[in-house]
Design an enzyme around this catalytic site. Structure first.
Site, mmCIF file in Angstrom:
data_model
loop_
_atom_site.group_PDB
_atom_site.id
_atom_site.type_symbol
_atom_site.label_atom_id
_atom_site.label_comp_id
_atom_site.label_asym_id
_atom_site.label_seq_id
_atom_site.Cartn_x
_atom_site.Cartn_y
_atom_site.Cartn_z
ATOM 1 N N VAL A 59 0.833 -1.203 0.000
ATOM 2 C CA VAL A 59 0.000 0.000 0.000
ATOM 3 C C VAL A 59 0.868 1.253 0.000
ATOM 4 O O VAL A 59 0.567 2.228 -0.689
ATOM 5 C CB VAL A 59 -0.981 -0.010 1.191
ATOM 6 C CG1 VAL A 59 -1.791 1.277 1.239
ATOM 7 C CG2 VAL A 59 -1.920 -1.208 1.098
ATOM 8 N N CYS A 60 1.966 1.218 0.753
ATOM 9 C CA CYS A 60 2.867 2.380 0.778
ATOM 10 C C CYS A 60 3.448 2.627 -0.608
ATOM 11 O O CYS A 60 3.491 3.757 -1.084
ATOM 12 C CB CYS A 60 3.987 2.168 1.795
ATOM 13 S SG CYS A 60 3.415 1.944 3.487
ATOM 14 N N ALA A 61 3.892 1.550 -1.244
ATOM 15 C CA ALA A 61 4.450 1.667 -2.590
ATOM 16 C C ALA A 61 3.398 2.205 -3.556
ATOM 17 O O ALA A 61 3.696 3.064 -4.392
ATOM 18 C CB ALA A 61 4.968 0.306 -3.058
ATOM 19 N N SER A 63 0.873 4.146 -2.851
ATOM 20 C CA SER A 63 0.607 5.564 -2.599
ATOM 21 C C SER A 63 1.665 6.436 -3.276
ATOM 22 O O SER A 63 1.344 7.496 -3.813
ATOM 23 C CB SER A 63 0.526 5.861 -1.101
ATOM 24 O OG SER A 63 1.783 5.840 -0.475
#
Length: 166
Positions: A59-61, A63
């Site tokens: 999810v971080c990637a 975003s």
């Protein structure tokens, strides 16, 4: 203190995001070239602070990818992707992905950003990492929008953040 979840399990942060209408707290973060960056380095630009636990999670990637794509069409706006990841890891990720419309910054040295912005996890498996959140700042340093994502495994509301830019 924000009450959020991580994988459905309760988690808390050490504080709360800055108030809308307040001045954004200053920061000193480390860029991928190991230089120090502060809020004043971006004076005169609108900012989207994309804050997250680690670039090495899906999810971080995502975003970073999404804000990178949307940032290319924004006038006088910089997207700062902020975590406690080492600058080398963030540079490697962006280089491999060809992401050049965002700047990665790390809070690994002092953790002061996480404290000032109230986004450091107080507990949970991600204790001491930064919680997924977004802060939008206008060109005068005033906070226009904040989002503390309630479930860490979910993406932020990109449209609401970008719409706050006017």
């Amino acid at each position: 203190m924000a009450n959020i979840t991580l994988g459905g399990n309760p988690a808390t942060t050490i504080g709360s995001l800055p108030e809308i209408g307040s001045k954004a707290p200053d920061f000193k973060l480390t860029a991928s070239d190991m230089s120090e960056k502060s809020l004043s380095d971006f004076s005169g630009s609108k900012l989207v602070l994309n804050i997250f636990p680690s670039v090495d999670t899906g999810v971080c990637a995502q975003s970073i990818r999404t804000f990178n794509e949307k940032a290319s069409s924004l006038d006088n706006t910089k997207v700062l992707c902020i975590s406690k990841d080492l600058p080398f890891a963030m540079a490697r990720f962006c280089g491999a992905e060809g992401l050049d419309n965002v700047m990665t910054l790390s809070d690994y040295k002092t953790g002061n950003f996480g404290t000032s912005y109230g986004v450091t996890f107080k507990d949970s498996a991600f204790e001491a990492l930064l919680s997924r959140s977004v802060v939008v700042v206008d060109s005068d340093g005033t906070v226009l929008y904040t989002e503390q994502v309630p479930e860490t495994g979910e993406e932020p509301n990109y449209e609401a953040a970008l719409n706050a830019l006017g």
